[in-house]
Design a protein around this motif. Structure first.
Motif, PDB file in Angstrom:
ATOM      1  N   UNK A 168       0.700  -1.238  -0.527  1.00 29.23           N
ATOM      2  CA  UNK A 168       0.194   0.226  -0.463  1.00 29.23           C
ATOM      3  C   UNK A 168       0.973   1.046   0.240  1.00 29.23           C
ATOM      4  N   UNK A 169       2.022   1.387  -0.010  1.00 32.34           N
ATOM      5  CA  UNK A 169       2.614   2.776   0.033  1.00 32.34           C
ATOM      6  C   UNK A 169       3.821   1.882  -0.731  1.00 32.34           C
ATOM      7  N   UNK A 188       5.305   4.401 -15.580  1.00 28.54           N
ATOM      8  CA  UNK A 188       5.242   5.559 -16.080  1.00 28.54           C
ATOM      9  C   UNK A 188       3.827   5.599 -16.790  1.00 28.54           C
ATOM     10  N   UNK A 189       3.751   4.228 -17.397  1.00 31.98           N
ATOM     11  CA  UNK A 189       2.145   4.474 -18.114  1.00 31.98           C
ATOM     12  C   UNK A 189       0.510   3.917 -16.651  1.00 31.98           C
ATOM     13  N   UNK A 190       1.316   3.172 -15.510  1.00 32.44           N
ATOM     14  CA  UNK A 190       1.066   2.879 -14.377  1.00 32.44           C
ATOM     15  C   UNK A 190       0.255   4.354 -14.072  1.00 32.44           C
ATOM     16  N   UNK A 202      -2.550   5.450  -9.127  1.00 29.26           N
ATOM     17  CA  UNK A 202      -2.769   3.970  -8.266  1.00 29.26           C
ATOM     18  C   UNK A 202      -2.594   4.836  -6.727  1.00 29.26           C
ATOM     19  N   UNK A 203      -3.526   4.563  -5.405  1.00 31.86           N
ATOM     20  CA  UNK A 203      -3.327   4.849  -4.472  1.00 31.86           C
ATOM     21  C   UNK A 203      -2.167   4.644  -3.271  1.00 31.86           C
ATOM     22  N   UNK A 213       1.523  14.240  -9.788  1.00 33.54           N
ATOM     23  CA  UNK A 213       1.290  14.639  -8.331  1.00 33.54           C
ATOM     24  C   UNK A 213       2.528  13.632  -7.528  1.00 33.54           C
ATOM     25  N   UNK A 214       2.866  12.879  -8.112  1.00 32.65           N
ATOM     26  CA  UNK A 214       4.313  11.865  -7.328  1.00 32.65           C
ATOM     27  C   UNK A 214       5.349  12.162  -8.003  1.00 32.65           C
ATOM     28  N   UNK A 215       6.118  11.785  -7.259  1.00 34.01           N
ATOM     29  CA  UNK A 215       7.813  11.884  -7.156  1.00 34.01           C
ATOM     30  C   UNK A 215       7.765  11.534  -8.577  1.00 34.01           C
ATOM     31  N   UNK A 216       9.085  11.682  -9.703  1.00 39.78           N
ATOM     32  CA  UNK A 216       9.035  10.957 -10.505  1.00 39.78           C
ATOM     33  C   UNK A 216      10.963  12.028 -10.631  1.00 39.78           C
TER      34      UNK A 216
END
Length: 253
Positions: free
Chosen positions: A78-79, A93-95, A101-102, A200-203
């Motif tokens: 979950x993390x 990247x696609x996912x 995803x949470x 919104x996620x770290x990349x």
């Protein structure tokens, strides 16, 4: 249906690192890097058509995302961070961009393409991948991989490195590789540039210093690229310590 994977557990309070290999690899590909983070929880995944998932087929990127999600849930993950090389990076990247995803903390890719921008490029890539898929399905894999590793993207490989990769990869299932190559061809991948800019996620992007094609892609995306010294396209194989050092600077472990 879920994917075969190898789990190695560390500190329960730490996030999971989900390692996704490149085309024709398997779960062992990332282990020399992952074992340098014993405190982390690590999941080394076999993608469809590869390793312990050789009998698994997906039709497209959406189906790939569904089976990856189901696989993570089967481990109650979950993390997590996704860490992917080449094909594995494109899947990551696609996912991240299309599934929302949470529990996803971030994505780290090595030598991965965000997608083609022109129809003519897609058509050419599809023809190219169809030709390769036919060869993988019908010809001895040693012969096919000898030709595969002569492509420009692998130009930095020495003859010895090419021979070692051919010896390793020739034990795959050629028809399974062909199916996965077409299902996740760059020709049918979304152009993820806009989504990556609005993420919104770290990349984070990693690239071997001799991998000029993908260093140029990182520049195009205006990404800060972690350059892996003494490495070409397959940086984590050629310099696992250098890749691990980059990950150590990124991951909150």
């Amino acid at each position: 249906m879920i994917l075969h994977a190898v789990a190695e557990r560390g500190d329960p309070k730490q996030p999971w690192l989900i390692f996704l290999h490149g085309f024709s690899g398997d779960h062992r590909e990332w282990q020399p890097v992952g074992e340098r983070f014993p405190q982390a929880n690590r999941l080394y995944v076999d993608l469809p058509g590869h390793g312990g998932s050789a009998g698994v087929r997906v039709a497209n990127f959406a189906a790939m995302a569904d089976i990856l999600k189901a696989s993570l849930l089967s481990y109650n993950i979950l993390n997590y961070w996704l860490v992917g090389y080449s094909l594995g990076g494109r899947i990551a990247m696609h996912y991240a961009c299309c599934s929302r995803p949470e529990g996803l903390a971030g994505v780290i890719v090595e030598g991965s393409h965000p997608g083609l921008t022109h129809a003519a490029e897609r058509e050419q890539r599809l023809r190219n991948d169809q030709q390769w898929a036919q060869r993988f399905a019908e010809q001895p894999l040693a012969d096919v991989f000898n030709a595969w590793y002569l492509q420009p993207v692998f130009a930095s490989l020495t003859a010895g490195q090419r021979d070692a990769l051919v010896s390793l990869r020739q034990h795959n299932d050629g028809r399974a590789l062909a199916a996965m190559l077409l299902a996740t061809s760059l020709a049918v991948q979304d152009d993820l540039r806009s989504s990556l800019r609005q993420r919104t996620f770290s990349f984070h992007y990693l690239c071997g210093e001799r991998d000029l094609k993908f260093r140029a892609i990182a520049e195009e995306l205006s990404l800060t690229c972690c350059i892996i010294r003494d490495a070409g396209h397959n940086a984590h194989r050629e310099n696992p310590a250098g890749v691990a050092d980059c990950l150590a600077q990124i991951l909150p472990l």
